[in-house]
Design a protein around this motif. Structure first.
Motif, short mmCIF file in Angstrom:
data_model
loop_
_atom_site.label_atom_id
_atom_site.label_comp_id
_atom_site.label_asym_id
_atom_site.label_seq_id
_atom_site.Cartn_x
_atom_site.Cartn_y
_atom_site.Cartn_z
N CYS A 146 5.87 0.82 6.62
CA CYS A 146 6.82 1.11 5.94
C CYS A 146 8.16 0.84 6.12
O CYS A 146 9.04 1.13 6.97
CB CYS A 146 6.99 3.03 5.88
SG CYS A 146 7.04 4.02 4.18
N ALA A 184 0.75 -1.72 -0.07
CA ALA A 184 0.06 0.06 0.27
C ALA A 184 1.09 1.18 -0.34
O ALA A 184 1.59 1.17 0.72
CB ALA A 184 -0.82 0.21 1.18
N THR A 185 0.33 2.08 -1.04
CA THR A 185 1.76 3.31 -1.46
C THR A 185 0.13 5.10 -0.33
O THR A 185 -1.26 4.29 -1.21
CB THR A 185 1.99 3.20 -2.49
OG1 THR A 185 3.18 4.64 -1.56
CG2 THR A 185 1.11 3.55 -2.59
N LEU A 186 1.13 6.01 0.08
CA LEU A 186 -0.45 6.55 0.26
C LEU A 186 0.64 7.84 -0.83
O LEU A 186 1.92 8.34 -0.29
CB LEU A 186 0.11 7.37 1.60
CG LEU A 186 -1.12 9.17 2.36
CD1 LEU A 186 -2.61 8.12 1.78
CD2 LEU A 186 -1.16 8.98 3.32
N VAL A 194 6.57 4.33 0.51
CA VAL A 194 6.10 5.92 0.03
C VAL A 194 6.93 6.70 -0.51
O VAL A 194 8.22 6.01 -1.03
CB VAL A 194 6.18 7.12 1.54
CG1 VAL A 194 4.72 6.55 2.68
CG2 VAL A 194 7.60 7.32 2.45
N PRO A 223 1.05 2.71 4.74
CA PRO A 223 1.81 2.05 4.06
C PRO A 223 3.23 1.51 4.39
O PRO A 223 3.48 1.63 4.94
CB PRO A 223 2.05 3.84 3.25
CG PRO A 223 2.34 4.54 4.00
CD PRO A 223 1.67 4.03 5.10
#
Length: 594
Positions: A343, A223-225, A270, A267
């Motif tokens: 992260c 997942a990444t923001l 990033v 996340p």
């Protein structure tokens, strides 16, 4: 002349478009969460099927409004979920999206809309709408404007309710890798912004090799923001890569809620520009000092750097390992928590991060992978990988990319990511593209293992009165590493020696002032002996990296910071040297007074 190429081992698509990933996700994993959307209640999941439906509905609205194949559709908004929906909807119907930074002035908006010949624009707010309306009178090609805050997604969905699925799919099927996907305007650090014309094939080439090479980042559960502007190619390629690799993607704009968003979104990787990683480190260091824990933080810093360097050598001694474990519990875990606690990787681009800071973050538990690319190359053409990471470089070429160092030191690039040219600017295109090679304007080196190091900008090389060539980037990066310093610009072209203008971080300065018992603002403390000594220490440290003839001999501390609003920085935080030189000519001249 040195050259290095990475062989291509993956198949590149010869048909289709970027929307194929949206269709495939909806067909193969319809219930998989591919987005988390920020709402007042928190993060709301969006499945692959739901995203596909939104893109199709908005695409039908564009067709109903008369947006045709090859038309340009502008997007003026902060980074948010709807930005991505509109982007893919434009591609679905064969249009090319034209991103505009949400901070752009009326003059900049007018230039981009006029030069691109945009037929429609989706803005975010009434403020953006006002800026567009203020310059719209002579934009004869601009027919439609929709506002996200005024329910643009719903309005377009209703507008296209009568458009058939067959017509929509026929439009999508007509898009090929050669079709224009976007026109991204450069930051304009040295003049009028140029529109980089990138095709679906440029992005598809980039993603097929990048997702393969960076598979550790795109593993199951990733997942990444997104926090950077989607108007920038760096954030844009992560958006497209996340959709392709089915990585859960979130959007966050502005710094006010950034830490809270990171901690709630959690996340696994990033992306950011070096100033983001510098800011987090400097803020943590200053807070530790103000809490009386400065010595502990400094020890933790040196331990993290030593731990990372020992990893490069292949052996971490037992004493260092024990110190690292101690500081992990005391300091490093808190820093990782600022990024959400999950992260493990970060991707940094836009400027050099600096070896010391890169070693620090890896020692903390966050491996920062530096890469290199331009808007003209659809983002990265070289990158460090988890399995091949040489700190201080921007990595090896991606698969299918060849890099070359010309006789004058300029880095040249060839590969499927390279743009076809600048929009409506054949002279500008000819100036940078020769026989398939893109002349990047950057000065670089390639080592024996193929790792690339960027040492400066060709147009920014200073030549002193004594004939010494000086690359400002090496000095500026090291000076900025000091926690008090925000920006640094090296000057001295045609002068007898090298000097620098320095701005201070406002928050860091206030902490320093309180710790040293001073009163008042920066204006009254510019010549404070202890403050000057602090900046001198940063300059001395930077000078260790260069010869005596290249060293900074004088500097001036300025009373205010450089900002995008002030015109000194681009939206991607690059320094506009010509603007700084014009605005601070008197200060520069004073540095060279006898």
């Amino acid at each position: 002349m040195r050259e290095y190429a990475t062989p291509l081992t993956v198949d590149l698509p010869t048909s289709g478009s970027l929307t194929d990933d949206v269709v495939a996700n909806s067909r193969d994993v319809p219930q998989q969460v591919v987005f988390s959307r920020r709402t007042a209640e928190g993060w709301t999941d969006v499945t692959a099927a739901e995203f596909h439906d939104l893109v199709r509905d908005v695409g039908k609205g564009f067709i109903a409004a008369g947006v045709g194949p090859g038309d340009r559709l502008a997007i003026l908004s902060r980074t948010r979920f709807e930005w991505t929906v509109v982007d893919y909807a434009a591609w679905y119907v064969g249009a090319a999206s034209v991103p505009i930074y949400e901070t752009s002035s009326e003059e900049q908006i007018h230039w981009i809309l006029s030069d691109s010949g945009a037929r429609a624009i989706v803005v975010e707010s009434s403020d953006h709408l006002g800026r567009v309306n203020a310059v719209r009178s002579d934009l004869t090609e601009l027919r439609h404007t929709w506002s996200i805050d005024d329910n643009a997604v719903e309005v377009l969905s209703k507008l296209g309710a009568d458009v058939s699925e067959e017509e929509l799919e026929q439009r999508r099927a007509s898009v090929t890798p050669a079709s224009p996907a976007t026109i991204i305007y450069t930051s304009g650090t040295t003049g009028v912004p140029k529109g980089c014309l990138l095709s679906h094939g440029n992005f598809m080439t980039e993603l097929n090799v990048a997702v393969h090479d960076l598979d550790d980042l795109f593993a199951d559960g990733a997942a990444t923001l997104l926090t950077l502007p989607l108007a920038h190619v760096f954030a844009r390629i992560i958006q497209i890569g996340a959709v392709k690799a089915r990585v859960r993607l979130g959007h966050s704009s502005g710094v006010r809620n950034l830490v809270a968003d990171l901690q709630s979104f959690r996340p696994t990787f990033v992306l950011g520009v070096p100033s983001v990683f510098e800011k987090i480190y400097n803020t943590a260091s200053l807070r530790a000092a103000s809490d009386g824990r400065g010595t502990i933080f400094d020890q933790a810093t040196s331990t993290a750097i030593a731990f990372s360097r020992a990893q490069d050598k292949g052996r971490v001694g037992p004493v260092l390992k024990a110190r690292h474990a101690f500081f992990d519990r005391l300091v490093y875990r808190q820093l990782r928590d600022l990024l959400g606690g999950s992260c493990a990787f970060a991707i940094s681009g836009g400027a050099p991060l600096g070896e010391r800071l890169a070693h620090f973050w890896r020692g903390v538990g966050l491996t920062v992978l530096e890469g290199y690319g331009l808007t003209e190359t659809a983002a990265a053409v070289t990158t460090n990988l988890p399995s091949a990471n040489k700190i201080g470089t921007v990595g090896r070429p991606l698969q299918g990319v060849t890099v070359r160092i010309a006789e004058d030191g300029e880095l040249l690039v060839r590969g499927g990511q390279v743009m076809s040219g600048y929009w409506r600017d054949p002279e500008g295109t000819t100036a940078v593209l020769h026989n398939g090679w893109l002349h990047t304007g950057d000065i670089g080196e390639i080592d024996d293992e193929g790792f690339v190091r960027i040492t400066g900008r060709k147009k920014e090389i200073l030549v002193t009165a004594g004939g010494k060539n000086v690359s400002p980037a090496v000095l500026e990066d090291r000076v900025r590493a000091h926690q008090l310093i925000d920006q640094c610009m090296v000057v001295g072209d045609g002068q007898p020696f090298v000097a620098a203008l320095v701005t201070l971080d406002p928050e860091a300065f206030e902490t320093w002032r309180d710790q040293h018992g001073r009163k008042g603002g920066l204006q009254g403390l510019l010549h404070d002996p202890e403050l000057v000594a602090e900046i001198q220490s940063a300059v001395d440290e930077a000078n260790k990296a260069v010869s005596q003839a290249e060293a900074i001999r004088r500097f001036a501390i300025l009373p205010s910071t450089w900002t995008e609003d002030g015109g000194q920085l681009t939206p991607s935080l690059k320094l506009k040297r010509n603007v700084v030189m014009r605005q601070f000519r008197a200060e520069v001249d004073a540095l060279f007074d006898p």
